[in-house]
Design a protein around this motif. Structure first.
Motif, PDB file in Angstrom:
ATOM      1  N   TRP A  51      65.738  40.462   6.935  1.00 35.64           N
ATOM      2  CA  TRP A  51      65.995  39.122   6.888  1.00 35.64           C
ATOM      3  C   TRP A  51      67.203  40.072   8.005  1.00 35.64           C
ATOM      4  O   TRP A  51      67.508  41.420   8.096  1.00 35.64           O
ATOM      5  CB  TRP A  51      67.383  38.931   6.410  1.00 35.64           C
TER       6      TRP A  51
ATOM      7  N   ARG B 245      71.065  38.282  10.242  1.00 37.07           N
ATOM      8  CA  ARG B 245      72.391  37.397  10.250  1.00 37.07           C
ATOM      9  C   ARG B 245      71.671  36.292  11.193  1.00 37.07           C
ATOM     10  O   ARG B 245      71.816  34.755  11.452  1.00 37.07           O
ATOM     11  CB  ARG B 245      73.497  37.694  10.038  1.00 37.07           C
ATOM     12  N   THR B 246      71.445  36.635  11.909  1.00 34.82           N
ATOM     13  CA  THR B 246      70.570  36.106  13.314  1.00 34.82           C
ATOM     14  C   THR B 246      69.343  35.585  13.085  1.00 34.82           C
ATOM     15  O   THR B 246      68.686  36.721  13.516  1.00 34.82           O
ATOM     16  CB  THR B 246      70.888  36.753  15.049  1.00 34.82           C
ATOM     17  N   TYR B 247      68.926  34.907  12.433  1.00 35.51           N
ATOM     18  CA  TYR B 247      67.545  34.842  11.720  1.00 35.51           C
ATOM     19  C   TYR B 247      66.044  34.530  12.554  1.00 35.51           C
ATOM     20  O   TYR B 247      65.119  35.719  12.655  1.00 35.51           O
ATOM     21  CB  TYR B 247      66.776  33.541  11.478  1.00 35.51           C
ATOM     22  N   SER B 248      66.426  35.118  14.324  1.00 44.57           N
ATOM     23  CA  SER B 248      65.558  34.495  15.431  1.00 44.57           C
ATOM     24  C   SER B 248      65.375  36.433  15.325  1.00 44.57           C
ATOM     25  O   SER B 248      63.941  36.427  15.780  1.00 44.57           O
ATOM     26  CB  SER B 248      66.254  34.136  16.819  1.00 44.57           C
TER      27      SER B 248
ATOM     28  N   LEU C  67      63.094  36.689  12.482  1.00 50.37           N
ATOM     29  CA  LEU C  67      61.758  35.948  12.933  1.00 50.37           C
ATOM     30  C   LEU C  67      60.430  36.700  13.761  1.00 50.37           C
ATOM     31  O   LEU C  67      59.512  36.397  14.221  1.00 50.37           O
ATOM     32  CB  LEU C  67      62.294  34.964  13.838  1.00 50.37           C
TER      33      LEU C  67
ATOM     34  N   ALA D  74      59.878  37.208   7.981  1.00 51.71           N
ATOM     35  CA  ALA D  74      61.176  36.535   7.648  1.00 51.71           C
ATOM     36  C   ALA D  74      61.228  35.505   6.702  1.00 51.71           C
ATOM     37  O   ALA D  74      60.738  34.679   6.984  1.00 51.71           O
ATOM     38  CB  ALA D  74      60.966  36.523   8.929  1.00 51.71           C
TER      39      ALA D  74
ATOM     40  N   ALA E  45      64.687  33.298   5.782  1.00 52.82           N
ATOM     41  CA  ALA E  45      66.498  32.761   6.178  1.00 52.82           C
ATOM     42  C   ALA E  45      67.359  33.033   5.611  1.00 52.82           C
ATOM     43  O   ALA E  45      68.323  33.201   5.830  1.00 52.82           O
ATOM     44  CB  ALA E  45      66.032  31.766   6.789  1.00 52.82           C
ATOM     45  N   ASP E  46      66.839  33.197   3.631  1.00 55.64           N
ATOM     46  CA  ASP E  46      68.043  33.400   3.323  1.00 55.64           C
ATOM     47  C   ASP E  46      67.491  34.245   2.590  1.00 55.64           C
ATOM     48  O   ASP E  46      66.726  34.856   2.252  1.00 55.64           O
ATOM     49  CB  ASP E  46      67.906  32.432   2.104  1.00 55.64           C
TER      50      ASP E  46
END
Length: 283
Positions: free
Chosen positions: A28, A30-33, A36, A45, A47-48
């Motif tokens: 995880w 904070r910037t999901y990319s 990912l 990956a 997002a939460d």
């Protein structure tokens, strides 16, 4: 299953190393990319953050500071497996590490603060040093897994928060060391000495080798047998400052050192070893 929270350079490479060792890792950021992107090498990956830690028996963190750690763990809490172990590699305050250890234990979790002296490449290669302290039964349980992540696990004993203190001390030294190099480069500029000559000097003369003996001398309490008198060290410091002034260069560290030397000379220590300037720090 492992969850890793915080995909900066350190967290990303820790994750890559764990995946190479065959671990199943959820990530995880904070910037999901950023999280990912690690799916390409086998991570999962999310997002939460609560979803990322769900089902993980061990959760690692490489975040910014105390408030970020507290914020992320609070958000992750609903997904934490009962009894999960939280391994925090973030550089934090000593009180923060102590309080989190206490608070998460009360909630039925194990929190271990394990800051590191490791760069991104160390994390990828599992080299460098990781620091731990606190409940020695807990340390004994987690140390085998931590040892696989680093070249050396340094156990500073049963005092909670000692690892955080040692990390701050090490970083303090690195900041002072780098600032000192910056002043040395500034003086070289003022004296029209090329960096190549400075590199040749330090390729041959390694002042780092002096560190253990210098530490002993500075903490001995006896400065009466000088190898370099404070008055002479202050004379040389004056030469640094004058050369820099004439060369139009502002030094940052040396003026403060000169001021400290002046105080000790005024107190009658000009004939002592110059390391007497550390006396108030160790007595």
């Amino acid at each position: 299953m492992i969850a890793f929270l915080g995909m900066g350079l350190l967290g990303e490479n820790f994750t890559r190393a764990l995946l190479k060792k065959g671990a199943s890792v959820r990530v995880w950021n904070r910037t999901y990319s950023k999280a990912l992107a690690l799916e390409a090498v086998g991570a999962k990956a999310l997002a939460d953050v609560a979803d990322a830690v769900r089902g993980a028996d061990t959760v690692h963190l490489t975040l910014k500071d105390d408030s970020t750690v507290d914020e992320v763990l609070a958000a992750a809490a609903p997904g934490l497996l009962p009894g999960a172990t939280i391994i925090d590699h973030t550089t934090t305050s000593v009180p923060g590490a102590i309080e989190r250890t206490r608070a998460w234990k009360e909630r039925g979790f194990t929190y271990v603060h394990a800051p590191v002296f490791m760069g991104p490449q160390n994390a990828l290669e599992s080299t460098g040093a990781m620091l731990v302290s606190g409940d020695q039964q807990v340390i004994a349980r987690v140390e085998p897994a931590l040892a696989q992540m680093t070249g050396k696990v340094l156990n500073f004993g049963p005092e909670t928060g000692r690892a955080a203190a040692m990390k701050l001390l090490g970083n303090n030294f690195l900041v002072c060391f780098t600032a000192g190099i910056a002043d040395t480069l500034g003086l070289a500029k003022a004296l029209h000495v090329p960096v190549s000559d400075l590199s040749m000097l330090f390729d041959t003369w390694n002042p780092a080798a002096m560190l253990p003996n210098r530490l002993k001398r500075m903490t001995s309490g006896d400065y009466s047998q000088p190898s370099w008198m404070l008055s002479m060290a202050r004379k040389d410091t004056g030469l640094f400052l004058e050369a820099a002034r004439q060369g139009g260069v502002d030094l940052t560290v040396i003026p403060a050192v000169a001021s400290l030397m002046d105080r000790w000379i005024a107190a009658g220590h000009g004939g002592d070893d110059w390391t007497v300037i550390a006396k108030d720090s160790v007595s």
